[in-house]
Write a protein that holds these residues in place. Structure first.
Motif, PDB file in Angstrom:
ATOM      1  N   GLU A 655       1.397  -1.548  -0.580  1.00 56.84           N
ATOM      2  CA  GLU A 655      -0.278   0.221  -0.064  1.00 56.84           C
ATOM      3  C   GLU A 655       0.969   1.464  -0.249  1.00 56.84           C
ATOM      4  O   GLU A 655       1.842   1.436   0.510  1.00 56.84           O
ATOM      5  CB  GLU A 655      -1.117   0.178   1.226  1.00 56.84           C
ATOM      6  CG  GLU A 655      -1.933   0.944   0.952  1.00 56.84           C
ATOM      7  CD  GLU A 655      -3.056   0.935   2.654  1.00 56.84           C
ATOM      8  OE1 GLU A 655      -4.051   1.735   2.118  1.00 56.84           O
ATOM      9  OE2 GLU A 655      -2.643   0.138   3.358  1.00 56.84           O
ATOM     10  N   GLU A 656       0.702   1.805  -0.622  1.00 54.67           N
ATOM     11  CA  GLU A 656       2.018   3.176  -0.986  1.00 54.67           C
ATOM     12  C   GLU A 656       0.879   4.226  -1.931  1.00 54.67           C
ATOM     13  O   GLU A 656      -0.073   4.472  -2.273  1.00 54.67           O
ATOM     14  CB  GLU A 656       2.602   3.001  -2.063  1.00 54.67           C
ATOM     15  CG  GLU A 656       4.109   4.124  -2.604  1.00 54.67           C
ATOM     16  CD  GLU A 656       5.166   3.611  -3.058  1.00 54.67           C
ATOM     17  OE1 GLU A 656       5.387   2.508  -2.195  1.00 54.67           O
ATOM     18  OE2 GLU A 656       4.867   3.474  -4.356  1.00 54.67           O
ATOM     19  N   VAL A 657       0.991   5.935  -1.062  1.00 53.39           N
ATOM     20  CA  VAL A 657       0.247   6.931  -2.251  1.00 53.39           C
ATOM     21  C   VAL A 657       1.698   7.799  -2.085  1.00 53.39           C
ATOM     22  O   VAL A 657       2.744   8.701  -1.416  1.00 53.39           O
ATOM     23  CB  VAL A 657      -0.510   7.168  -0.825  1.00 53.39           C
ATOM     24  CG1 VAL A 657       0.483   7.614   0.394  1.00 53.39           C
ATOM     25  CG2 VAL A 657      -1.704   8.331  -1.123  1.00 53.39           C
ATOM     26  N   GLU A 658       1.260   8.560  -3.140  1.00 54.92           N
ATOM     27  CA  GLU A 658       2.142  10.268  -3.842  1.00 54.92           C
ATOM     28  C   GLU A 658       0.989  10.855  -3.913  1.00 54.92           C
ATOM     29  O   GLU A 658       0.424  11.373  -4.586  1.00 54.92           O
ATOM     30  CB  GLU A 658       2.494   9.133  -4.814  1.00 54.92           C
ATOM     31  CG  GLU A 658       3.833  10.275  -5.549  1.00 54.92           C
ATOM     32  CD  GLU A 658       4.778  10.184  -6.600  1.00 54.92           C
ATOM     33  OE1 GLU A 658       5.100  11.188  -7.178  1.00 54.92           O
ATOM     34  OE2 GLU A 658       4.593   8.998  -7.154  1.00 54.92           O
ATOM     35  N   PHE A 659       1.609  12.077  -3.063  1.00 46.48           N
ATOM     36  CA  PHE A 659       1.158  12.933  -3.402  1.00 46.48           C
ATOM     37  C   PHE A 659       1.674  14.568  -3.937  1.00 46.48           C
ATOM     38  O   PHE A 659       3.348  13.977  -3.956  1.00 46.48           O
ATOM     39  CB  PHE A 659       0.639  14.130  -2.191  1.00 46.48           C
ATOM     40  CG  PHE A 659      -0.616  13.193  -1.364  1.00 46.48           C
ATOM     41  CD1 PHE A 659      -1.656  13.219  -1.516  1.00 46.48           C
ATOM     42  CD2 PHE A 659       0.793  12.029  -0.429  1.00 46.48           C
ATOM     43  CE1 PHE A 659      -2.779  12.693  -0.865  1.00 46.48           C
ATOM     44  CE2 PHE A 659      -0.480  12.047   0.310  1.00 46.48           C
ATOM     45  CZ  PHE A 659      -2.209  11.664   0.456  1.00 46.48           C
ATOM     46  N   GLY A 660       1.386  15.087  -5.123  1.00 50.95           N
ATOM     47  CA  GLY A 660       2.129  15.991  -5.664  1.00 50.95           C
ATOM     48  C   GLY A 660       1.378  17.391  -5.543  1.00 50.95           C
ATOM     49  O   GLY A 660       0.504  17.279  -6.102  1.00 50.95           O
ATOM     50  N   ILE A 661       1.341  18.493  -5.946  1.00 51.80           N
ATOM     51  CA  ILE A 661       0.960  20.206  -5.875  1.00 51.80           C
ATOM     52  C   ILE A 661       2.236  20.788  -6.707  1.00 51.80           C
ATOM     53  O   ILE A 661       3.249  21.051  -6.560  1.00 51.80           O
ATOM     54  CB  ILE A 661       0.773  20.862  -3.840  1.00 51.80           C
ATOM     55  CG1 ILE A 661       0.566  19.713  -3.389  1.00 51.80           C
ATOM     56  CG2 ILE A 661       0.663  21.977  -4.934  1.00 51.80           C
ATOM     57  CD1 ILE A 661       0.343  20.325  -2.142  1.00 51.80           C
ATOM     58  N   SER A 674       6.319  16.926  -3.877  1.00 50.52           N
ATOM     59  CA  SER A 674       5.487  15.430  -3.626  1.00 50.52           C
ATOM     60  C   SER A 674       6.328  14.678  -2.876  1.00 50.52           C
ATOM     61  O   SER A 674       7.319  15.100  -2.084  1.00 50.52           O
ATOM     62  CB  SER A 674       6.185  14.662  -5.278  1.00 50.52           C
ATOM     63  OG  SER A 674       7.609  14.831  -4.811  1.00 50.52           O
ATOM     64  N   TYR A 675       5.456  14.065  -2.338  1.00 52.16           N
ATOM     65  CA  TYR A 675       5.298  13.328  -1.272  1.00 52.16           C
ATOM     66  C   TYR A 675       5.113  11.564  -1.344  1.00 52.16           C
ATOM     67  O   TYR A 675       3.846  11.693  -1.979  1.00 52.16           O
ATOM     68  CB  TYR A 675       5.294  13.650   0.240  1.00 52.16           C
ATOM     69  CG  TYR A 675       5.128  12.651   1.414  1.00 52.16           C
ATOM     70  CD1 TYR A 675       6.525  12.804   2.041  1.00 52.16           C
ATOM     71  CD2 TYR A 675       3.523  11.771   2.166  1.00 52.16           C
ATOM     72  CE1 TYR A 675       6.171  12.029   3.198  1.00 52.16           C
ATOM     73  CE2 TYR A 675       3.890  11.396   3.035  1.00 52.16           C
ATOM     74  CZ  TYR A 675       5.439  11.282   3.497  1.00 52.16           C
ATOM     75  OH  TYR A 675       5.451  10.389   4.735  1.00 52.16           O
ATOM     76  N   THR A 676       5.805  10.744  -1.264  1.00 55.36           N
ATOM     77  CA  THR A 676       5.835   9.275  -1.526  1.00 55.36           C
ATOM     78  C   THR A 676       5.897   7.991   0.306  1.00 55.36           C
ATOM     79  O   THR A 676       6.569   8.895   0.466  1.00 55.36           O
ATOM     80  CB  THR A 676       6.471   8.525  -2.627  1.00 55.36           C
ATOM     81  OG1 THR A 676       6.387   9.366  -3.418  1.00 55.36           O
ATOM     82  CG2 THR A 676       6.324   7.352  -2.350  1.00 55.36           C
ATOM     83  N   ARG A 677       4.794   7.558   0.504  1.00 57.06           N
ATOM     84  CA  ARG A 677       5.013   7.128   1.558  1.00 57.06           C
ATOM     85  C   ARG A 677       4.668   5.626   1.440  1.00 57.06           C
ATOM     86  O   ARG A 677       3.571   5.302   1.131  1.00 57.06           O
ATOM     87  CB  ARG A 677       3.613   7.781   2.972  1.00 57.06           C
ATOM     88  CG  ARG A 677       3.902   7.212   3.991  1.00 57.06           C
ATOM     89  CD  ARG A 677       3.256   7.821   5.141  1.00 57.06           C
ATOM     90  NE  ARG A 677       3.251   7.749   6.278  1.00 57.06           N
ATOM     91  CZ  ARG A 677       4.500   7.667   7.445  1.00 57.06           C
ATOM     92  NH1 ARG A 677       5.418   7.759   6.651  1.00 57.06           N
ATOM     93  NH2 ARG A 677       4.216   6.901   8.483  1.00 57.06           N
ATOM     94  N   ASP A 678       4.883   4.407   2.061  1.00 56.79           N
ATOM     95  CA  ASP A 678       5.214   3.284   2.081  1.00 56.79           C
ATOM     96  C   ASP A 678       3.621   3.071   3.116  1.00 56.79           C
ATOM     97  O   ASP A 678       4.065   2.481   4.654  1.00 56.79           O
ATOM     98  CB  ASP A 678       6.009   2.718   2.112  1.00 56.79           C
ATOM     99  CG  ASP A 678       5.783   1.068   2.514  1.00 56.79           C
ATOM    100  OD1 ASP A 678       4.546   0.257   2.687  1.00 56.79           O
ATOM    101  OD2 ASP A 678       6.472   0.517   2.020  1.00 56.79           O
TER     102      ASP A 678
END
Length: 735
Positions: A655-661, A674-678
């Protein structure tokens, strides 16, 4: 003799030839002789002036007052122009301007040409180039040796301030003397300063570079600087070598404070029939192995090469060569982040509806705990594909044939010959109902060694089989669709139920046949109605089944589009151990798969792909791609969840998510982050933030990045980069 308010047509105007050559000094890219040839004396010149005086005794013709000379695509304006026929001197004064066919505009206050137009002097010269760049100098001088010398020159591609044009631009280059040698195509600067906002920041007593006519020339490029946990402080000074018109070499060694010097370079060669490129690097450095043992002074390096060449209009050949000394070299030194390297060679041909290819390949894994001796190599593989034209009834037939020999340094190997023949017949009923009848037969023959019959391991483990085996696997499928469409103004939508029935024998995957090309299996909405939902040939989707789904699409004339698909498959022979527990096809009733997509609707797009357990509707797979907002403030999100995903032989949830602005703050300023989290591991993976200024003459790109993951030699790292790009001058990259 005097004339007022005259307009004269000259068949052969020496004046315009002279003035044009003088004003063309700065921007001319050819030799003087070529420039003279470029101004055709046979083209009539139209001269208008308030007054033209011809002094027959002195041999001087003078045009004054709003003088305008037009010849071809060139136009010269001046307050006064005179031509002394005895001394062969042409003089122009006052508000001189020249409009070139290229769009460049040259301004000057005084021009004088002597010695049969071979030498000249220009005062207060200014040039506005077609890309809005500006060049100015106090004086300019042309010598007979094809050299232009400018005194107190200044150059800048930056736009002037609209409110205060006298204000210094963002950056400009000043020099006491600028020399342009047209024969060697070189521009030299003596005592040059780069000014930023009018403040001198960089000085060099000497600077030289090719003039704009030169596309390629050997020389040193701007250096780059950096810091790294593994390498320490780094310095890279590239040298570019233009070997000839079709080949070039970039030699870019990297000096490090912790690991010595890394030799690196890129070579490219253009042939009449194709291209060749080679990237290579190497060093003598320490190697930190998986067990924590550090080997001192080991050779480390890699090569990445590619070639593509045409044999004729039908056939071409090529190769990829990728090899590294160890798993982590490319990532430690920043050359690549690949998890696998491939070396291959091929010959392929295209003609009409026929395609043929012969290739061979091998792999080098860069992942941890992967034994390269178990990686397969293929030598050779041959394939042929044919698709017929539709017949009178619309029916088509196809043929896919392949043969390959697969081996390993250690473990099982196989030779395979496969033939797949198919026939497709489409039909549309009177009510708009659509049918497609498909028949297909796959015939495979294998000669194998050391195949485990009780498991899929590569090395011998239990009972093994060596010998000849094969199968004949027929399939028949009938697909029905009934699209129901409605139209309301600019809006169109279609609802389409789909049912597909497939008849095929059970089994057809004997344990004697190894699985080498169908291991990467994924069941999702895009493969729901495929005859064979495996990726390769070694495994077939056996058993009779029915697949059903509902598809909805909507669109507008403005280009907005949305769609939806929901479907499932049911296999009549019940549970099948051929499929992994988490594949979605293990049970008789498959997982429910589908997607919802919204595209290009007023700065909004989204895609949700899912796979649900049919018993409790629990989620086995979720993927979300979301993009919201205009350029002023754009938000993006990528999310993935895979239940019991198999990663490098370890089964666990992923399960992983990546945010970007991203934001265009103003005309010139933009921001990205950007930010990526496991999520499953509860740890951060990567984060980044950037601020960019970009106008017509400079790019300032500031980036911050943070990585948290560790992999053998790779450690968590912070990095700040600042990249300055000056138009016409190049890039400075302090890392």
């Amino acid at each position: 003799m005097s004339f007022r308010g005259v307009k004269i047509l000259f068949k052969n105007s020496a004046s315009i030839v002279a003035i044009t050559l003088a004003l063309n000094l700065v921007i001319s890219t050819d030799s003087l002789a070529q420039a003279v040839e470029g101004i055709n004396r046979e083209i009539p010149a139209l001269i208008t002036a308030d007054e033209v005086i011809y002094d027959e005794g002195l041999g001087i013709v003078t045009a004054s007052g709003n003088v305008e000379i037009s010849q071809g695509d060139r136009t010269v304006l001046a307050d006064s122009i005179s031509y002394n026929m005895n001394s062969n001197v042409v003089t122009a004064t006052g508000n001189i301007s020249l409009l070139e066919p290229s769009g460049d505009i040259v301004f000057a206050e005084h021009v004088e040409l002597t010695d049969n137009l071979k030498e000249g002097f220009i005062r207060d010269i200014r040039v506005l180039l077609t890309d809005r760049s500006r060049l100015a100098a106090t004086t300019g001088q042309l010598t007979g040796s094809n050299t232009s010398v400018f005194t107190n020159g200044v150059f800048s591609p930056c736009e002037l301030c609209k409110d205060d044009p006298s204000k210094a631009p963002i950056w400009q280059l000043k020099a006491k003397k600028i020399t342009h040698n047209k024969e060697s195509q070189t521009i030299k600067y003596d005592h040059a300063w780069m000014e930023i906002f009018g403040v001198p920041v960089i000085y060099t007593p000497y600077l030289a570079h090719p003039d704009p006519t030169v596309k390629r020339r050997s020389g040193f490029l701007l250096p780059s600087y950096g810091t790294s946990t593994q390498l320490g402080i780094t310095l890279q000074i590239p040298y570019y070598w233009a070997i000839d018109e079709s080949s070039e070499l970039l030699f870019a060694p990297i000096a490090t404070t912790k690991q010595g010097v890394v030799l690196a370079g890129e070579y490219e060669k253009k042939f009449n029939t194709g291209d060749l490129s080679i990237e290579a690097s190497g060093t003598i450095a320490d190697l930190d192995e998986n067990n924590g043992n550090v080997k001192k002074d080991q050779f480390r390096g890699q090569i990445i090469s590619e070639g593509r060449f045409d044999l004729d209009k039908t056939w071409r050949w090529g190769f990829n060569a990728e090899q590294a000394s160890d798993d982590t070299y490319g990532r430690v030194y920043g050359f690549n982040t690949d998890s696998e390297l491939e070396t291959s060679a091929f010959v392929e041909g295209f003609r009409g509806r026929n395609y043929a290819k012969i290739d061979s390949y091998k792999f080098q894994s860069l992942r941890s705990n992967v034994d390269d001796s178990e990686n397969p190599y293929v030598l050779p593989r041959a394939q042929y594909n044919f698709q017929s034209q539709p017949g009178i009834t619309g029916a088509t037939y196809r043929l896919d044939a392949n043969a390959q020999a697969l081996g390993r340094s250690e473990g099982r190997d196989s030779r395979r010959v496969s033939l797949i023949g198919g026939w497709d017949l489409p039909y549309t009923g009177s009510w708009g109902d659509q049918y497609k009848l498909t028949t297909q037969v796959q015939t495979d023959g294998y000669w194998v060694n050391s195949v485990n019959q009780s498991n899929d391991e590569v090395r011998k483990n239990g009972d093994t089989y060596s010998g000849v085996t094969g199968r004949v696997f027929p399939q028949m499928a009938l697909e029905w669709r009934y699209p129901l469409a409605s139209y309301r103004g600019s809006f169109t939508q279609t609802i389409e139920p789909i049912v597909q029935g497939v008849l095929a024998p059970n089994g057809s995957n004997p344990s004697e046949i190894p699985n080498d090309d169908s291991r990467d299996f994924e069941f999702y909405d895009a493969s729901l109605f495929d005859l064979n939902r495996f990726a390769g040939t070694d495994r077939v989707d056996s058993g009779s089944r029915v697949s059903y789904g509902l598809k909805w699409t909507a669109s507008t004339t403005s280009g907005n589009y949305a769609d939806f698909l929901l479907g499932q498959s049911y296999r009549f022979n019940g549970e099948n151990d051929l499929y992994e527990e988490n594949s979605g096809l293990r049970d008789a009733a498959s997982d429910i798969v589908g997607h919802i997509g919204i595209y290009t609707i007023d700065d909004f797009s989204a895609l949700y792909r899912f796979r649900f357990d049919p018993d409790d509707l629990g989620s086995n797979r979720n993927e979300v791609e979301l993009n919201v907002g205009p350029k002023a403030l754009n938000l993006s999100l990528d999310y993935v969840f895979l239940k019991n995903d198999n990663i490098d032989g370890v089964t666990s949830d992923r399960e992983e998510v990546e945010f970007g602005i991203n934001s265009q703050l103003s005309k010139y300023w933009s921001l990205n982050s950007s930010y990526t989290r496991d999520i499953d591991a509860g740890s951060s993976r990567e984060a980044g933030f950037g601020l960019i200024y970009h106008d017509e003459c400079i790019i300032i790109d500031t980036q911050y990045s943070r990585t948290w993951f560790e992999d053998r030699e790779l450690e968590p790292d912070n990095r700040i980069t600042l990249e300055l790009t000056f138009k016409h001058l190049g890039t400075i990259q302090p890392l």
